[in-house]
Enzyme design. Sequence first.
Site, PDB file in Angstrom:
ATOM      1  N   ASN A 121      -7.246  32.219  24.720  1.00 52.41           N
ATOM      2  CA  ASN A 121      -6.601  32.513  25.987  1.00 52.41           C
ATOM      3  C   ASN A 121      -5.314  33.302  25.746  1.00 52.41           C
ATOM      4  O   ASN A 121      -4.632  33.122  24.740  1.00 52.41           O
ATOM      5  CB  ASN A 121      -6.358  31.244  26.820  1.00 52.41           C
ATOM      6  CG  ASN A 121      -5.548  30.169  26.134  1.00 52.41           C
ATOM      7  OD1 ASN A 121      -5.677  29.932  24.941  1.00 52.41           O
ATOM      8  ND2 ASN A 121      -4.712  29.485  26.898  1.00 52.41           N
ATOM      9  N   GLU A 127      -2.089  34.281  28.083  1.00 48.86           N
ATOM     10  CA  GLU A 127      -1.415  34.091  29.361  1.00 48.86           C
ATOM     11  C   GLU A 127      -0.485  35.251  29.669  1.00 48.86           C
ATOM     12  O   GLU A 127      -0.211  36.101  28.819  1.00 48.86           O
ATOM     13  CB  GLU A 127      -0.656  32.766  29.342  1.00 48.86           C
ATOM     14  CG  GLU A 127      -1.585  31.578  29.227  1.00 48.86           C
ATOM     15  CD  GLU A 127      -0.870  30.252  29.176  1.00 48.86           C
ATOM     16  OE1 GLU A 127      -1.574  29.230  29.297  1.00 48.86           O
ATOM     17  OE2 GLU A 127       0.366  30.206  29.014  1.00 48.86           O
ATOM     18  N   ASN A 128      -0.007  35.264  30.907  1.00 43.74           N
ATOM     19  CA  ASN A 128       0.860  36.324  31.387  1.00 43.74           C
ATOM     20  C   ASN A 128       1.845  35.716  32.378  1.00 43.74           C
ATOM     21  O   ASN A 128       1.487  34.771  33.090  1.00 43.74           O
ATOM     22  CB  ASN A 128      -0.004  37.400  32.069  1.00 43.74           C
ATOM     23  CG  ASN A 128       0.757  38.638  32.399  1.00 43.74           C
ATOM     24  OD1 ASN A 128       1.565  38.656  33.323  1.00 43.74           O
ATOM     25  ND2 ASN A 128       0.488  39.695  31.658  1.00 43.74           N
ATOM     26  N   ALA A 159       2.690  36.806  35.118  1.00 52.24           N
ATOM     27  CA  ALA A 159       1.978  36.865  36.396  1.00 52.24           C
ATOM     28  C   ALA A 159       0.700  36.054  36.179  1.00 52.24           C
ATOM     29  O   ALA A 159      -0.297  36.564  35.686  1.00 52.24           O
ATOM     30  CB  ALA A 159       1.671  38.307  36.775  1.00 52.24           C
ATOM     31  N   TYR A 160       0.756  34.768  36.474  1.00 52.26           N
ATOM     32  CA  TYR A 160      -0.282  33.813  36.076  1.00 52.26           C
ATOM     33  C   TYR A 160      -1.716  34.293  36.303  1.00 52.26           C
ATOM     34  O   TYR A 160      -2.579  34.078  35.476  1.00 52.26           O
ATOM     35  CB  TYR A 160      -0.086  32.473  36.785  1.00 52.26           C
ATOM     36  CG  TYR A 160       1.163  31.727  36.372  1.00 52.26           C
ATOM     37  CD1 TYR A 160       1.726  31.896  35.109  1.00 52.26           C
ATOM     38  CD2 TYR A 160       1.789  30.873  37.252  1.00 52.26           C
ATOM     39  CE1 TYR A 160       2.873  31.216  34.741  1.00 52.26           C
ATOM     40  CE2 TYR A 160       2.935  30.181  36.886  1.00 52.26           C
ATOM     41  CZ  TYR A 160       3.473  30.362  35.629  1.00 52.26           C
ATOM     42  OH  TYR A 160       4.597  29.679  35.265  1.00 52.26           O
ATOM     43  N   CYS A 217      -8.955  33.867  30.019  1.00 51.14           N
ATOM     44  CA  CYS A 217      -9.416  32.685  29.303  1.00 51.14           C
ATOM     45  C   CYS A 217     -10.096  33.080  27.994  1.00 51.14           C
ATOM     46  O   CYS A 217     -10.537  34.225  27.823  1.00 51.14           O
ATOM     47  CB  CYS A 217     -10.410  31.901  30.159  1.00 51.14           C
ATOM     48  SG  CYS A 217      -9.708  31.237  31.682  1.00 51.14           S
ATOM     49  N   GLU A 276     -12.998  32.243  26.776  1.00 51.82           N
ATOM     50  CA  GLU A 276     -14.409  32.589  26.899  1.00 51.82           C
ATOM     51  C   GLU A 276     -14.584  34.037  27.352  1.00 51.82           C
ATOM     52  O   GLU A 276     -15.389  34.789  26.806  1.00 51.82           O
ATOM     53  CB  GLU A 276     -15.115  31.660  27.900  1.00 51.82           C
ATOM     54  CG  GLU A 276     -15.062  30.204  27.527  1.00 51.82           C
ATOM     55  CD  GLU A 276     -13.866  29.461  28.119  1.00 51.82           C
ATOM     56  OE1 GLU A 276     -12.710  29.967  28.012  1.00 51.82           O
ATOM     57  OE2 GLU A 276     -14.071  28.382  28.678  1.00 51.82           O
ATOM     58  N   CYS A 318     -13.939  27.020  32.699  1.00 46.34           N
ATOM     59  CA  CYS A 318     -13.547  27.003  34.108  1.00 46.34           C
ATOM     60  C   CYS A 318     -14.616  27.722  34.942  1.00 46.34           C
ATOM     61  O   CYS A 318     -15.557  28.322  34.404  1.00 46.34           O
ATOM     62  CB  CYS A 318     -12.181  27.663  34.278  1.00 46.34           C
ATOM     63  SG  CYS A 318     -12.188  29.470  34.077  1.00 46.34           S
ATOM     64  N   CYS A 340     -15.024  31.499  34.166  1.00 49.81           N
ATOM     65  CA  CYS A 340     -15.712  31.713  32.883  1.00 49.81           C
ATOM     66  C   CYS A 340     -17.191  31.378  32.997  1.00 49.81           C
ATOM     67  O   CYS A 340     -18.035  32.068  32.421  1.00 49.81           O
ATOM     68  CB  CYS A 340     -15.058  30.889  31.776  1.00 49.81           C
ATOM     69  SG  CYS A 340     -13.445  31.546  31.310  1.00 49.81           S
TER      70      CYS A 340
END
Length: 135
Positions: free
Chosen positions: A45, A47-48, A50-51, A56, A58, A90, A93
């Site tokens: 994963n 992240e950023n 800006a969520y 992810c 996968e 999730c 994914c």
Amino acid sequence: MTQLSDTELLQAARDAATRAYAPYSSFPVGAALVSADGTLYTGCNVENAAYGEAICAERNAVTTMIAAGSPPRLSAVAVVGLKAAPCWPCGACRQVLREFHCERVIVEDPDGNPVSLAFDDLLPNSFGPDALEGK
């Protein structure tokens, strides 16, 4: 390529998780998938701030597979969360894995043992490319 065991796939996913960029959630995840031609691809994963722009593990592995020119099918994906077991894919994914005809998902139980589930059992009655055929 020799066929990898579920335990080996989980270890490849665990290794990928150690490279995750997860400064916001502190929840590193790794994925290892085997394409239809037997090639192993991994992802973690990323992240950023800006969520919604995070990716992810996968989906990272799937995009790596496609960028490498591999056939757009995968036989299995293993997913490891370094802070939680089991760590199932999730919803987003699951849909991407469905797009590429994933056959099986492997996660760890709380004791670190492999748990394998047929993809159709993980996402029954799913919407995929075949739903668009003939339209």
